[in-house]
Motif scaffolding. Structure first.
Motif, mmCIF file in Angstrom:
data_model
loop_
_atom_site.group_PDB
_atom_site.id
_atom_site.type_symbol
_atom_site.label_atom_id
_atom_site.label_comp_id
_atom_site.label_asym_id
_atom_site.label_seq_id
_atom_site.Cartn_x
_atom_site.Cartn_y
_atom_site.Cartn_z
ATOM 1 N N ASN A 147 0.851 -1.190 0.000
ATOM 2 C CA ASN A 147 0.000 0.000 0.000
ATOM 3 C C ASN A 147 0.893 1.249 0.000
ATOM 4 O O ASN A 147 1.661 1.450 0.939
ATOM 5 N N ALA A 196 0.242 4.150 0.710
ATOM 6 C CA ALA A 196 -0.075 4.991 1.866
ATOM 7 C C ALA A 196 0.288 4.331 3.186
ATOM 8 O O ALA A 196 0.320 4.992 4.230
ATOM 9 N N ASN A 197 0.566 3.011 3.144
ATOM 10 C CA ASN A 197 0.888 2.284 4.375
ATOM 11 C C ASN A 197 1.678 1.032 4.017
ATOM 12 O O ASN A 197 1.095 0.016 3.631
ATOM 13 N N ASN A 246 2.828 -1.219 5.639
ATOM 14 C CA ASN A 246 2.523 -2.376 6.477
ATOM 15 C C ASN A 246 1.265 -3.093 6.016
ATOM 16 O O ASN A 246 0.727 -3.940 6.738
ATOM 17 N N GLU A 247 0.801 -2.766 4.808
ATOM 18 C CA GLU A 247 -0.342 -3.450 4.210
ATOM 19 C C GLU A 247 0.025 -3.933 2.807
ATOM 20 O O GLU A 247 0.833 -3.302 2.118
ATOM 21 N N TRP A 300 -6.817 -4.604 1.112
ATOM 22 C CA TRP A 300 -5.540 -4.414 1.786
ATOM 23 C C TRP A 300 -5.510 -5.251 3.058
ATOM 24 O O TRP A 300 -6.405 -5.154 3.893
ATOM 25 N N LYS A 332 -3.193 -6.585 6.470
ATOM 26 C CA LYS A 332 -2.074 -6.168 7.314
ATOM 27 C C LYS A 332 -0.939 -7.189 7.236
ATOM 28 O O LYS A 332 -1.172 -8.395 7.291
ATOM 29 N N ARG A 379 10.684 -0.472 -1.432
ATOM 30 C CA ARG A 379 9.703 0.535 -1.022
ATOM 31 C C ARG A 379 9.501 1.591 -2.105
ATOM 32 O O ARG A 379 8.410 2.162 -2.221
ATOM 33 N N ASN A 432 6.987 0.077 -4.117
ATOM 34 C CA ASN A 432 5.880 -0.480 -3.335
ATOM 35 C C ASN A 432 5.662 -1.964 -3.631
ATOM 36 O O ASN A 432 4.547 -2.422 -3.884
#
Length: 719
Positions: A304, A306-307, A309-310, A317, A319, A352, A355
């Motif tokens: 994700n 935006a996150n 960790n997802e 999405w 976790k 990252r 992504n």
């Protein structure tokens, strides 16, 4: 158990009140006599620590993620991988997968190791003194570490390499020169961006499976074969096995004779594990080679933006499962690490910026997934039915288990957990769609197997073992067939096999690729200044002996040919079989001339053994503990397999066994460089010369033979 052994144990129990007797023979093999299962494996752990403490301590640290404590910051990535892949499930289920007594056995084994460490009273053995740290104590979970299994289930590495090959050379070239077997239409999965698949993904993973060193390419292979009584001079089966792994110092394997009520097994295993992985008991003998079942898949996960960790899965999405741990690091502050998991498995690498995360799904994550521990379920087998039941629980690594018994039966079972897929498994797959999920495992009864085949013998050598007409999917990657072809060809020539003949076959260095190359040379005209060398190769008998100049010319010539035929980049990726097929098409005189010109420079007065050597180097790098170099015959494609980079042997058969079912005492073996890891021990490197000369020593089995071969006796008693 035979009556003489039982009486000997009974006398020991009366005389020593349950104490454990250890007899070490003149080849360094410990013979342990105990009156209970717990005492037997306690003693095995104690003696393993006595003989190989530095080696098994490194093994424990590598498998449990504690190398940074002694190697420093460079080991942090490999410690992270080791902790990522450790077993996270139900431990009761884990132990039951190996055998009903596995937990008891592992507990006693670890107790023995720890008691030996405590017996040192803080005094460091010589290797620890040189390394500057103390051995650590073990937990029962340490024997079920997963990193050792990663080394032997490297399909994810092959997936990354294949993706790079397609990107670099094109799909048509890969299918032509590096085809899967059986041949299928190799296509990248829909939604997979090949540009995101690079070797960077495997940086930490590759480090984690490498041999720890204080300052490799790991090649897997093996041969085994068995003949029934109709093909032997004894009227009973004979069995041969020489598993090929890195040839290291101390030896990768340790030999044991383990005797207690219900146990009388002789064989070899990895020194940090209880029991033996191959050998024989009173009723059956067995050996193994790697099958090559595809036991791993690499998933490309969408993170994700935006996150991080997802991750995306089937339109939602989810976790990431996160565990936080602390690493102790030599010479530095403690380091906090995160262990991150998707539903497919541990995340071994993240990008990252794009992504993307890459997670590993593999059979070692399930109960029973520790390498070789399933051998505990084979050691007490009395017959084929019991052996096959144990083989059905064998998960990691996948093994061609060959079998012989005292009733005259022979058999083969392709053991190992085989995932059920709806795709080939040859390339990484998108993790977000949910299209690429395992549907369980292939039932044991559907695995390839044989029992008393009509041809009266069985052989495997990591080749394509899929029977004709077999429709189940095991995998598509196998060793080249040359070793198997040579073994099969030789076994078919006679009906009077004995162990001496088996020994000659294990040491065989006839090169089938060389014969094919000679057939090509007969049709080629080379310039006058090169004909002396081509003539020498043509008149050569194709035996890769260490003292042969023609063998050297052939090997160096063949090493130059791939680049001459395909260019340096593609040439580095093709096999000798692909090279020979290209030559057999004809019209490659220029490439042969160019490669021979490059090959002969500086080789006029040398032999194959002058350049093809092995050196046994200690992990601590101390020159005084090093042995060699030793001249070696053969190459990667001879039965006596001596593979390695830059013409130096690094892999091959460090352990060999030849087993006579009609009389266990006639069985023979070798284990290089020796049974001890202690540089001060007489058994540290005493078997190198015999190994290099193709010599074996007896596998003393009966009590009478053991005592006749004994050089040391000591008594242990559990506290």
């Amino acid at each position: 158990m035979d009556r003489k052994t039982y009486l000997a144990l009974f006398v020991c129990a009366i005389a020593w009140g349950g104490q454990i007797e250890v007899l070490r023979d003149k080849w360094g093999v410990p013979h342990i006599y105990a009156t209970s299962t717990e005492d037997l494996f306690y003693a095995q752990g104690f003696v393993a620590a006595k003989d190989r403490l530095f080696q098994i301590d490194l093994w424990r640290r590598q498998n449990s993620g504690h190398l940074a404590e002694v190697l420093g910051e460079s080991a942090i990535p490999r410690d992270r991988i080791a902790r990522l892949v450790r077993y996270r499930g139900d431990w009761d289920a884990e132990w039951k997968m190996y055998s009903p007594e596995a937990k008891k056995i592992a507990s006693a084994f670890v107790e023995g190791i720890n008691d030996y460490i405590r017996s040192l009273k803080g005094k460091r053995p010589i290797e620890f003194e040189a390394a500057g740290y103390d051995p650590g104590e073990w937990t029962i979970e340490d024997v079920a570490g997963r990193v050792a299994g990663l080394l032997m289930t490297r399909n994810a590495s092959a997936e990354v390499q294949r993706a790079e090959d397609i990107r670099n050379f094109g799909l048509e070239t890969v299918n032509r020169l590096m085809p899967p077997e059986p041949m299928i239409g190799l296509e990248p999965p829909h939604g997979l961006d090949l540009s995101t698949i690079t070797k960077a993904i495997l940086r930490d993973y590759t480090a984690a499976i490498a041999t720890p060193r204080f300052d490799n390419i790991n090649e897997q292979g093996s041969n085994n074969w068995v003949v029934d009584g109709s093909m032997s001079t004894t009227g009973k089966p004979l069995l041969a096995n020489d598993p090929h792994r890195p040839v290291i110092l101390p030896s990768l394997r340790k030999t044991w004779h383990l005797v207690a009520p219900g146990w009388n097994v002789y064989g070899a295993g990895e020194p940090a594990l209880p029991g033996v992985a191959l050998g024989h008991n009173e009723n059956v003998a067995w050996g193994f080679t790697i099958v090559g079942i595809d036991q791993q898949d690499l998933y490309v996960e969408k993170l994700n933006p935006a996150n991080p960790n997802e991750y995306r899965y089937r339109g939602e999405w989810k976790k990431i499962d996160i565990e936080k741990e602390k690493l102790h690091v030599k010479g530095a502050a403690d380091v906090d690490i995160e262990l991150r998991y998707t539903l497919h498995g541990p995340i071994i690498y993240e990008n990252r910026a794009k992504n993307i995360a890459y997670s590993l799904k593999w059979v070692g994550a399930d109960a029973g997934g520790a390498g070789y521990m399933a051998a505990l379920g084979l050691m007490q087998a009395h017959n084929w039915s019991e052996f096959k039941r144990g083989a059905g629980n064998y998960r990691v690594p996948s093994e061609n288990l060959v079998y012989a018994d005292t009733s005259g039966n022979i058999g083969w079972f392709a053991a190992g957990a085989s995932p059920l897929r709806n795709w080939s498994g040859l390339l990484p797959v998108p993790g977000d769609t949910g299209e690429f999920e395992w549907a369980g495992y292939l039932p044991a009864d559907d695995h390839p197997q044989k029992f008393n085949p009509a041809e009266h013998f069985i052989a495997t050598a990591n080749h394509d073992i899929l029977p004709e007409g077999y429709t189940k999917q095991l995998g598509y990657e196998w060793a080249l067939p040359f070793r198997f072809q040579r073994i099969r060809q030789t076994l078919s020539t006679r009906k009077d096999w004995d162990l001496e003949g088996f020994a000659r076959l294990q040491q065989d260095v006839a090169s089938l690729p060389a014969k094919r190359f000679q057939a090509v040379l007969k049709t080629v005209n080379l310039p006058d200044d090169l004909r002396t060398f081509s003539k020498e190769v043509l008149e050569w008998d194709g035996q890769l002996r260490a003292d042969s100049h023609a063998a050297l010319v052939y090997e160096v010539w063949m090493s130059r040919l791939p680049a001459a035929l395909f260019g340096a980049k593609l040439g580095a990726r093709v096999t000798v079989d692909a090279v020979l097929k290209e030559l057999e098409l004809g019209g490659q005189d220029k490439a042969l001339e160019e490669s021979l010109t490059a090959a002969v420079t500086g080789l006029r007065f040398k032999t194959w053994g002058d350049v093809h050597t092995i050196t046994f180097r200690h992990p601590l790098g101390k020159k005084e503990w090093e042995r060699g170099p030793v001249a070696r015959p053969g190459d990667a494609n001879t039965v006596n397999a001596t593979s390695g980079a830059a013409m130096h042997q690094t892999s091959g058969a460090s352990y060999r066994q030849l087993i006579d079912v009609s009389n266990w005492d006639r069985s023979v073996m070798t284990n290089v460089p020796g049974e001890s890891g202690d540089p001060a021990s007489k058994h540290y490197s005493d078997l190198i010369d015999d190994w290099a000369a193709g010599q074996y020593h007896p596998m003393a089995y009966t009590r009478k033979f053991v005592e006749a071969s004994m050089e040391e006796r000591f008594i242990l008693k559990r506290k």
